[in-house]
Motif scaffolding. Structure first.
Motif, PDB file in Angstrom:
ATOM      1  N   VAL A   1       0.802  -1.220   0.000  1.00  0.00           N
ATOM      2  CA  VAL A   1       0.000   0.000   0.000  1.00  0.00           C
ATOM      3  C   VAL A   1       0.840   1.278   0.000  1.00  0.00           C
ATOM      4  O   VAL A   1       0.367   2.325  -0.443  1.00  0.00           O
ATOM      5  CB  VAL A   1      -1.000   0.041   1.181  1.00  0.00           C
ATOM      6  N   ILE A   2       2.085   1.219   0.482  1.00  0.00           N
ATOM      7  CA  ILE A   2       2.926   2.414   0.451  1.00  0.00           C
ATOM      8  C   ILE A   2       3.078   2.910  -0.990  1.00  0.00           C
ATOM      9  O   ILE A   2       3.073   4.107  -1.260  1.00  0.00           O
ATOM     10  CB  ILE A   2       4.308   2.139   1.074  1.00  0.00           C
ATOM     11  N   GLY A   3       3.184   1.977  -1.918  1.00  0.00           N
ATOM     12  CA  GLY A   3       3.322   2.346  -3.323  1.00  0.00           C
ATOM     13  C   GLY A   3       2.056   2.903  -3.937  1.00  0.00           C
ATOM     14  O   GLY A   3       2.090   3.413  -5.065  1.00  0.00           O
ATOM     15  N   LEU A   4       0.926   2.835  -3.232  1.00  0.00           N
ATOM     16  CA  LEU A   4      -0.337   3.370  -3.729  1.00  0.00           C
ATOM     17  C   LEU A   4      -0.607   4.776  -3.209  1.00  0.00           C
ATOM     18  O   LEU A   4      -1.600   5.386  -3.590  1.00  0.00           O
ATOM     19  CB  LEU A   4      -1.496   2.454  -3.314  1.00  0.00           C
ATOM     20  N   THR A   5       0.268   5.306  -2.362  1.00  0.00           N
ATOM     21  CA  THR A   5       0.017   6.607  -1.762  1.00  0.00           C
ATOM     22  C   THR A   5       0.233   7.728  -2.772  1.00  0.00           C
ATOM     23  O   THR A   5       1.013   7.608  -3.718  1.00  0.00           O
ATOM     24  CB  THR A   5       0.936   6.844  -0.551  1.00  0.00           C
ATOM     25  N   SER A   6      -0.484   8.823  -2.554  1.00  0.00           N
ATOM     26  CA  SER A   6      -0.369   9.984  -3.433  1.00  0.00           C
ATOM     27  C   SER A   6       1.050  10.546  -3.367  1.00  0.00           C
ATOM     28  O   SER A   6       1.621  10.710  -2.293  1.00  0.00           O
ATOM     29  CB  SER A   6      -1.371  11.052  -2.995  1.00  0.00           C
ATOM     30  N   GLY A   7       1.612  10.820  -4.520  1.00  0.00           N
ATOM     31  CA  GLY A   7       2.952  11.393  -4.569  1.00  0.00           C
ATOM     32  C   GLY A   7       4.065  10.377  -4.662  1.00  0.00           C
ATOM     33  O   GLY A   7       5.238  10.746  -4.797  1.00  0.00           O
TER      34      GLY A   7
END
Length: 237
Positions: A117-123
């Protein structure tokens, strides 16, 4: 009526516009730079930047205990109108946000891999993950992850802020009714982050949907200009 609240509100509105403008500009610049196969090549080339064998079972086992105090502190803060809870913890910001989606838990977790999920965060720009342990079904339960993201807030990039580059120690727990990703910062290659610890929780809800809770303690380094003016504008910024 004092002019100070009006000035602070005006400043917040200006920063919100600047932040969105900076996000769009960064997204466009990134898109123009990248070829379709660049992302995979770039991700593979990024080192973790830490000595992997230095992190043994004890460090991973201590992670939940480390975050437990943060969870207790933020749970005591009443949510705002937008549902966000936040407070200062020394110079870091501790926050929590809760939301519920209508997708059933089993379907949601089958489609959204909590270990990523870290890779799905904005930015999010790029990163690398090294899995150190898996459960009996092959799912990651212990891993190290380096993530590189745009400056936060995005408008700080206009004042010279570097990307946020953090290597995290992470654990993932899978249960029949909830899944939890926990992380703790262990290194920041460019010194952009002083603190970045937190968790993401997916939980089955009584209504048949999925609850999502994000809790984090973060302190990112301001560029020189903002380090100089922040005391003057505080608490507006």
């Amino acid at each position: 009526m004092s002019d100070i609240p009006l000035a602070e509100e005006a400043l917040r509105r200006v920063l919100a516009v600047a932040d969105r403008t900076a996000e769009l500009a960064t997204e466009l610049a990134t898109a123009l730079r990248m070829r379709p196969d660049d992302a995979a090549v770039r991700t593979a080339a990024i080192p973790l930047g830490v000595d992997v064998p230095a992190f043994g079972p004890a460090e991973f086992e201590a992670l939940a205990r480390h975050l437990e105090l943060l969870d207790q502190l933020i749970a005591a803060v009443p949510p705002g109108a937008d549902g966000m809870r936040w407070r200062y913890l020394d110079e870091a910001v501790l926050f929590r946000c809760d939301a519920e989606v209508g997708t059933p838990f089993d379907e949601f977790t089958a489609r959204v891999d909590i270990s990523r999920v870290i890779g799905l965060t904005s930015g999010y720009l790029s990163g690398r993950t090294e899995v150190l342990a898996r459960d009996e079904t092959g799912r990651p339960v212990r891993q190290l992850e380096r993530s590189i993201s745009r400056a936060q807030p995005a408008h700080l990039a206009l004042a010279g802020a570097d990307v946020v580059d953090v290597c995290k120690l992470e654990t993932i727990d899978y249960g029949p009714d909830e899944q939890v990703l926990r992380w703790r910062q262990v290194h920041s290659a460019n010194g952009s982050a002083v603190q970045d610890d937190g968790s993401v929780l997916f939980a089955r809800t009584p209504g048949g949907g999925t609850g999502v809770t994000i809790c984090a303690q973060q302190q990112f380094v301001l560029p020189p200009l903002w380090r100089a003016i922040t005391p003057v504008l505080w608490p507006a910024v």
